[in-house]
Design a protein around this motif. Structure first.
Motif, PDB file in Angstrom:
ATOM      1  N   PRO A 125      -5.608   1.245  -6.225  1.00 50.76           N
ATOM      2  CA  PRO A 125      -4.961   2.232  -5.348  1.00 50.76           C
ATOM      3  C   PRO A 125      -5.756   2.588  -4.102  1.00 50.76           C
ATOM      4  N   LEU A 126      -7.078   2.780  -4.243  1.00 51.92           N
ATOM      5  CA  LEU A 126      -7.880   3.166  -3.085  1.00 51.92           C
ATOM      6  C   LEU A 126      -7.917   2.038  -2.061  1.00 51.92           C
ATOM      7  N   PHE A 127      -8.095   0.819  -2.532  1.00 53.86           N
ATOM      8  CA  PHE A 127      -8.163  -0.325  -1.634  1.00 53.86           C
ATOM      9  C   PHE A 127      -6.827  -0.526  -0.924  1.00 53.86           C
ATOM     10  N   PHE A 128      -5.742  -0.445  -1.682  1.00 49.87           N
ATOM     11  CA  PHE A 128      -4.418  -0.602  -1.083  1.00 49.87           C
ATOM     12  C   PHE A 128      -4.173   0.464  -0.023  1.00 49.87           C
ATOM     13  N   GLY A 129      -4.532   1.705  -0.326  1.00 50.23           N
ATOM     14  CA  GLY A 129      -4.285   2.793   0.613  1.00 50.23           C
ATOM     15  C   GLY A 129      -4.975   2.582   1.944  1.00 50.23           C
ATOM     16  N   PHE A 130      -6.243   2.175   1.911  1.00 47.97           N
ATOM     17  CA  PHE A 130      -6.972   2.020   3.162  1.00 47.97           C
ATOM     18  C   PHE A 130      -6.715   0.674   3.826  1.00 47.97           C
ATOM     19  N   GLY A 398       4.775   8.101 -11.965  1.00 45.23           N
ATOM     20  CA  GLY A 398       4.457   8.383 -13.358  1.00 45.23           C
ATOM     21  C   GLY A 398       5.278   7.533 -14.310  1.00 45.23           C
ATOM     22  N   ALA A 399       6.568   7.374 -14.025  1.00 45.82           N
ATOM     23  CA  ALA A 399       7.434   6.573 -14.884  1.00 45.82           C
ATOM     24  C   ALA A 399       7.004   5.108 -14.898  1.00 45.82           C
ATOM     25  N   VAL A 400       6.635   4.580 -13.743  1.00 46.73           N
ATOM     26  CA  VAL A 400       6.200   3.179 -13.658  1.00 46.73           C
ATOM     27  C   VAL A 400       4.913   2.973 -14.447  1.00 46.73           C
ATOM     28  N   LEU A 401       3.962   3.897 -14.297  1.00 46.58           N
ATOM     29  CA  LEU A 401       2.710   3.776 -15.048  1.00 46.58           C
ATOM     30  C   LEU A 401       2.959   3.854 -16.550  1.00 46.58           C
ATOM     31  N   ALA A 402       3.817   4.758 -16.972  1.00 50.25           N
ATOM     32  CA  ALA A 402       4.112   4.893 -18.399  1.00 50.25           C
ATOM     33  C   ALA A 402       4.778   3.628 -18.940  1.00 50.25           C
ATOM     34  N   GLY A 403       5.753   3.092 -18.195  1.00 52.56           N
ATOM     35  CA  GLY A 403       6.421   1.877 -18.635  1.00 52.56           C
ATOM     36  C   GLY A 403       5.471   0.704 -18.722  1.00 52.56           C
ATOM     37  N   LEU A 430       1.988  -3.187  -9.165  1.00 51.66           N
ATOM     38  CA  LEU A 430       2.669  -3.736  -8.000  1.00 51.66           C
ATOM     39  C   LEU A 430       3.819  -2.835  -7.567  1.00 51.66           C
ATOM     40  N   ALA A 431       4.426  -2.166  -8.535  1.00 47.76           N
ATOM     41  CA  ALA A 431       5.504  -1.229  -8.217  1.00 47.76           C
ATOM     42  C   ALA A 431       4.958   0.145  -7.844  1.00 47.76           C
ATOM     43  N   ALA A 432       3.906   0.595  -8.550  1.00 44.85           N
ATOM     44  CA  ALA A 432       3.399   1.951  -8.339  1.00 44.85           C
ATOM     45  C   ALA A 432       2.606   2.089  -7.051  1.00 44.85           C
ATOM     46  N   VAL A 433       1.742   1.111  -6.770  1.00 43.29           N
ATOM     47  CA  VAL A 433       0.874   1.242  -5.603  1.00 43.29           C
ATOM     48  C   VAL A 433       1.675   1.295  -4.301  1.00 43.29           C
TER      49      VAL A 433
END
Length: 577
Positions: A125-130, A398-403, A430-433
């Motif tokens: 997540p951090l790498f994708f964000g920046f 949250g739903a994607v991470l749980a699934g 890939l969906a959450a980030v």
């Protein structure tokens, strides 16, 4: 199946990273203050033709070297003055780091490790964000990773006197030089400290004498020195400010963005989620005995590689944890070694015994479910009141991470299905980030002012002054193409040269002077925080007219043109706030 050709594999990783980072890159407005600042510096280089002296709002700005500004300026010349051009260099540097990290992982641990290291880094997540944010740290992270990768390639030759090892060393030094031009001598300091610490632990310090030190110095100086000499010649005192104030004093004394030494612990955990859970497995696998007694003595073996990666991470983590001044992006250069170790952990998942594998997958699944629950609660209690769409975004993530957690655990209990389990969590990320990109757009009213700039643009005809009251909105000059007069505010623009109010037409030093200019009959648009509007409305004559707003800021106008439709809603929003 992995491609047989190494160059083809790396090209595929680059293409996939580009598909991940480039779409929609220019859609969000520039975020305050960093994206607005760096975009405007690059724009001013383009319109002035001066690529030696960086300027922000046409004031000297020497906090950072110019390489990233140059890259943004080149993108602006190709794609125009827009958000895509400003963010493109960060995306390209991040794509490059994915490739470099994969190549280094392959050299250390084999092709499968390269694949998974690229996957882990690209979907952290951090790498994708920046990778989609216009700042300098992705460039530093790329050049540092390239330098250390080239150094490791040289060190694998056992002797630095070999021609191939010497070539790799010269490439490493060139990368450190470019890193210096991206963010300062910190690139040389960190890269050199990591390399020397590893050589000391490997008992190879005597081999420093084998290095082409003279040629290394020549290459570094040839790339770095010209800009510093030109900048000092054109701006006497630059070197003292850049070295002493911006680096030494800021490191030991600055309280800007002040945080405790624990700051990067949650940043690293959250920024590499959920891959951080596979780092212990990768670390233990790199130290496992595979029946090769020479492994412990082989500098190119897994244990030496593990020590290299550990030193890489620890040096950067400790270095940036010492000063109080911290930002999450500072830790970006430390993510590559974590990605390699976590990637190797994913490679070794199938080799775990059934009990250990299920325990690991259960821990990852439980942690992801807990994170999903926290995100859902946070989105409803904190985000939804700000913007209902933000609340929906949090629920979706949250739903994607749980699934993904449930699918990973269900698939991974049997060894033959471990690749499917890894695929499940990768698809979830890939969906959450990318959903975080939607969060950023939905949160634009918090710290972006593109809408406000477009609202005031028609009123800036002729000599109308654009001013800001006790603050500086970094992106307004970028969007309006007009210089921003600052009222009772200097900030970091005062640190290099402080012109007196009498000599600068772009500083109004007091409320009394503001009232004088406002009532002079000259057109002015004043950007204010909503908390200051009422006091200014009572003191400014003629009475200011609200012509636009965004977030917590309003645009006040002293001219005769009618406000646009919907401007009255700004006062309603202010009352609600």
């Amino acid at each position: 199946m992995l491609a047989a050709n190494r160059s083809l594999r790396l090209a595929i990783y680059a293409i996939l990273a580009a598909i991940l980072y480039l779409p929609g890159l220019g859609r969000p407005a520039l975020w305050e203050p960093d994206e607005g600042r760096y975009g405007e510096i690059a724009r001013e280089m383009v319109i002035s033709g001066d690529y030696v002296t960086p300027r922000d709002d046409f004031e000297l700005y020497f906090e950072k070297p110019p390489l990233v500004y140059w890259a943004e300026a080149a993108a602006i010349q190709i794609f125009g003055v827009n958000e895509f051009a400003v963010r493109l260099p960060a995306a390209l540097f991040s794509i490059g780091q994915v490739v470099v990290t994969a190549a280094l992982a392959e050299a250390m641990l084999g092709a499968p490790a390269g694949l998974f290291a690229a996957l882990v880094l690209a979907l952290s997540p951090l790498f994708f964000g920046f990778a989609r944010f216009a700042t300098l740290d992705p460039a530093l992270a790329f050049f540092l990773a390239a330098a250390l990768g080239a150094f490791y390639a040289a060190a694998r030759k056992d002797s630095f006197s070999r021609p191939s090892a010497r070539r790799w060393l010269l490439i490493s030094v060139a990368m450190l030089a470019l890193g210096t031009l991206a963010k300062g001598p910190i690139a040389l300091l960190l890269g050199g400290a990591i390399a020397l610490a590893w050589m000391a632990i490997e008992r190879r310090l005597r081999q420093v004498a084998q290095m082409p030190l003279v040629w290394c110095l020549v290459i570094y100086a040839a790339l770095v020195v010209p800009w510093f000499v030109l900048a000092e010649a054109r701006n006497p005192g630059f070197m003292h400010f850049f070295i002493v104030h911006e680096h030494l004093e800021r490191y030991v004394a600055s309280n800007e963005h002040g945080w405790g030494p624990w700051f990067f612990i949650p940043i690293v955990i959250g920024g590499t989620w959920p891959w951080i859970f596979f780092v212990p497995l990768g670390w233990s696998a790199m130290h496992a005995d595979d029946g090769s007694p020479e492994r412990a003595r082989d500098p190119s073996g897994r244990r030496a590689a593990a020590r290299f990666l550990a030193i890489w991470f620890v040096v950067i983590f400790v270095f940036f944890s010492i000063p109080r001044s911290k930002l999450g992006s500072y830790i970006l250069p430390a993510l590559a070694p974590l990605a390699i170790v976590a990637g190797y952990g994913l490679v070794r998942m199938s080799a775990l015994d059934a009990v250990s594998r299920r325990r690991l997958l259960a821990a990852v699944a439980i942690a992801n479910l807990a994170m999903a629950a926290v995100l859902c609660v946070f989105s409803q209690l904190v985000l939804a009141p700000i913007n209902p769409e933000l609340g929906v975004d949090g629920l979706l993530i949250g739903a994607v991470l749980a699934g993904g957690a449930i699918a990973m655990y269900s698939l991974g209990r049997a060894a033959p299905r471990v690749p499917y389990a890894i695929g499940a969590i990768a698809l979830a990320m890939l969906a959450a980030v990318p959903l975080t990109a939607r969060v950023r757009e939905d949160a634009s009213s918090i710290s972006t002012y593109r809408k406000l700039a477009r609202t005031v643009q028609p009123y800036l005809a002729g000599d109308c002054t654009l001013a800001s009251y006790r603050h500086y909105v970094q992106s307004l000059p970028f969007y309006t193409h007009r210089r921003e007069t600052r009222v009772e505010y200097w900030g970091e623009l005062s640190e290099v040269s402080l012109p007196s109010p009498g000599r600068s037409s772009f500083l109004i030093g007091s409320d009394a002077r503001l009232r004088q200019v406002w009532s002079s009959g000259a057109c002015m648009i004043l950007i204010v925080n909503d908390g200051d509007r009422k006091a200014l409305a009572d003191s400014l004559k003629p009475a200011p007219v609200v012509i636009g707003c965004e977030g917590k800021k309003l645009a006040l106008y002293n001219g005769a043109l009618a406000p646009p439709a919907g401007a009255a809603d700004c006062l309603k929003s202010e009352t609600k706030n």
